[in-house]
Design an enzyme around this catalytic site. Structure first.
Site, PDB file in Angstrom:
ATOM      1  N   HIS A   1     -28.660  45.648  65.029  1.00 24.74           N
ATOM      2  CA  HIS A   1     -28.638  44.789  63.972  1.00 24.74           C
ATOM      3  C   HIS A   1     -29.029  45.282  62.568  1.00 24.74           C
ATOM      4  O   HIS A   1     -29.784  46.403  62.639  1.00 24.74           O
ATOM      5  CB  HIS A   1     -29.813  43.586  64.288  1.00 24.74           C
ATOM      6  CG  HIS A   1     -30.062  42.565  63.248  1.00 24.74           C
ATOM      7  ND1 HIS A   1     -30.861  42.447  62.210  1.00 24.74           N
ATOM      8  CD2 HIS A   1     -29.412  41.397  63.164  1.00 24.74           C
ATOM      9  CE1 HIS A   1     -30.633  41.555  61.558  1.00 24.74           C
ATOM     10  NE2 HIS A   1     -29.746  40.784  62.063  1.00 24.74           N
TER      11      HIS A   1
ATOM     12  N   HIS B   1     -24.495  26.348  68.425  1.00 21.97           N
ATOM     13  CA  HIS B   1     -25.284  27.457  68.028  1.00 21.97           C
ATOM     14  C   HIS B   1     -26.421  26.720  67.173  1.00 21.97           C
ATOM     15  O   HIS B   1     -26.257  25.541  66.598  1.00 21.97           O
ATOM     16  CB  HIS B   1     -24.713  28.065  66.552  1.00 21.97           C
ATOM     17  CG  HIS B   1     -23.422  28.970  67.253  1.00 21.97           C
ATOM     18  ND1 HIS B   1     -22.942  29.974  66.869  1.00 21.97           N
ATOM     19  CD2 HIS B   1     -22.498  28.726  68.325  1.00 21.97           C
ATOM     20  CE1 HIS B   1     -21.965  30.495  67.351  1.00 21.97           C
ATOM     21  NE2 HIS B   1     -21.652  29.996  68.391  1.00 21.97           N
TER      22      HIS B   1
ATOM     23  N   ALA C   1     -35.200  34.998  67.093  1.00 20.34           N
ATOM     24  CA  ALA C   1     -34.655  34.240  67.944  1.00 20.34           C
ATOM     25  C   ALA C   1     -35.522  34.040  69.383  1.00 20.34           C
ATOM     26  O   ALA C   1     -35.435  32.939  70.038  1.00 20.34           O
ATOM     27  CB  ALA C   1     -33.087  34.717  68.327  1.00 20.34           C
TER      28      ALA C   1
ATOM     29  N   ARG D   1     -31.755  33.351  65.222  1.00 23.82           N
ATOM     30  CA  ARG D   1     -32.621  33.492  64.042  1.00 23.82           C
ATOM     31  C   ARG D   1     -31.973  32.715  62.943  1.00 23.82           C
ATOM     32  O   ARG D   1     -32.627  31.814  62.317  1.00 23.82           O
ATOM     33  CB  ARG D   1     -33.169  34.640  63.711  1.00 23.82           C
ATOM     34  CG  ARG D   1     -34.219  34.888  62.798  1.00 23.82           C
ATOM     35  CD  ARG D   1     -34.449  36.083  61.853  1.00 23.82           C
ATOM     36  NE  ARG D   1     -33.117  36.613  61.173  1.00 23.82           N
ATOM     37  CZ  ARG D   1     -33.124  37.529  60.325  1.00 23.82           C
ATOM     38  NH1 ARG D   1     -33.868  38.677  60.513  1.00 23.82           N
ATOM     39  NH2 ARG D   1     -32.058  37.861  59.855  1.00 23.82           N
TER      40      ARG D   1
ATOM     41  N   GLU E   1     -15.093  31.016  69.475  1.00 30.21           N
ATOM     42  CA  GLU E   1     -15.889  30.426  68.557  1.00 30.21           C
ATOM     43  C   GLU E   1     -15.045  29.622  67.360  1.00 30.21           C
ATOM     44  O   GLU E   1     -14.143  30.171  66.856  1.00 30.21           O
ATOM     45  CB  GLU E   1     -16.972  31.454  67.809  1.00 30.21           C
ATOM     46  CG  GLU E   1     -17.950  30.861  66.650  1.00 30.21           C
ATOM     47  CD  GLU E   1     -18.466  31.908  66.045  1.00 30.21           C
ATOM     48  OE1 GLU E   1     -19.509  32.675  66.579  1.00 30.21           O
ATOM     49  OE2 GLU E   1     -18.253  32.186  65.091  1.00 30.21           O
TER      50      GLU E   1
END
Ligand code: FAD
Length: 287
Positions: free
Chosen positions: A150, A78, A124, A108, A17
């Site tokens: 989360h 993304h 999301a 999200r 990433e």
């Protein structure tokens, strides 16, 4: 080829990433980083999308496109939804299509109090449902998952139930939030598989190189820090170079153990640092 094909026949993926340069920096500054990262031959590179910023200002699509066109490596863009309306998403999908980007990490988005949310999408899974509705199977869709739950979820079980909604909506691959305790990851995977989620999941690994940065990340995402890593932070906190080397060693140990335990893939949060990515990649390929 799209991301989900990487995992055919039990193959394991190794992916990176990166984040686009800040608004005030020229886009070219990312190319020095990419020149070096590409040399390490990751299976794909995903490019983050700024929390709350407008798509017009975002360099995500341009960088994801260049990764494919200039460097010949698959990329993923993304895309977060709470700051976008359906019309915004339509335009973004059109832009991604135009740039031949077929992999989207649908999110999200992190809440940024400086920006007002739009109300077309709450989770999301709403974004994934919408992308599937307007573009069928045209895009491969990945989603995020959280080995320690989360931060807003009441329990890991509730979060996994929400993850199932995300996958049922059309996510065919997941990337995990950073974590430092492999045991937490194994326990999460066991629960996820029991919940009937069978898509490939990549373990997200963030090498520690800066004490303040890691404390900030952990405060945002809720990942716990094991004693071994606490000791490292304590011992080398003020010595950047020593901390970076100890962080690299910790990440290599973490990845080695994950690979011995049959993870589907490793997603390295490179933090745009090719030195760290190279040391880790070369060592785990030797091991
Ligand atoms: P969601 O899946 O919507 O989950 C958010 C919360 O809502 C969770 O508590 C979940 O349990 C709950 N929930 C989910 N679905 C439902 C439902 N249907 N009903 C009720 N509750 C539900 N942020 C950025 O801004 N830009 C990036 O580029 C970015 N990249 C990331 C990459 C990875 C691999 C990861 C792990 C995170 C990334 N993030 C990024 C951060 C991410 O936006 C935040 O973690 C955000 O708080 C949650 O995003 P999500 O897509 O997981 O949200």
């Amino acid at each position: 080829m799209v991301i989900k094909d990487l995992f055919n026949n039990g193959r394991r993926a190794f992916t990176f990433e990166i984040f686009p340069p800040k608004k005030t920096s020229p886009i070219e500054s990312i190319y020095h980083t990419l020149d070096e990262l590409i040399d390490l031959k990751p299976d794909f590179i995903s490019v983050t999308y700024g929390a709350g910023g407008s798509y017009a200002d975002s360099k995500t699509c341009k960088i994801a496109s260049d990764i494919q066109e200039k460097y010949g490596i698959m990329s993923a863009a993304h895309l977060s939804c709470i700051y976008n309306s359906k019309e915004d998403i339509n335009l973004i999908l059109e832009d991604l299509r135009k740039h031949n980007i077929r992999n989207i990490l649908a999110l999200r988005g992190d809440v940024n109090p400086d920006f007002p949310v739009k109300h077309d999408f709450k989770h999301a899974s709403d974004l994934i449902t919408y992308i599937r509705k307007v573009s069928g199977e045209e895009f491969h869709i990945s989603g995020a998952c959280y080995p320690e739950g989360h931060i807003e979820a009441k329990s890991i079980e509730e979060d996994i139930a929400h993850l199932k909604i995300k996958v049922d909506a059309g996510a065919t691959h997941l990337i995990s939030q950073l974590f430092f305790k492999n045991d937490a990851y194994y326990s999460f995977i066991e629960k996820v598989r029991k919940a009937g989620i069978s898509v490939p999941i990549e373990a997200g690994i963030m090498p520690v190189s800066n004490k303040k940065q890691i404390e900030r990340m952990v405060s945002i995402c809720g990942a716990s820090i094991p004693k071994e890593l606490k000791d490292i932070l304590e011992k080398y906190g003020e010595n950047q170079e020593a901390l970076r080397e100890a962080g690299i060693e910790y990440a290599i140990r973490q990845i080695d153990e994950l690979l011995h335990n049959d993870v589907d893939g490793i997603h390295l949060y490179t933090m745009n640092n090719p030195y760290i990515a190279r040391k880790i990649t070369e060592q785990i390929r030797k091991n």
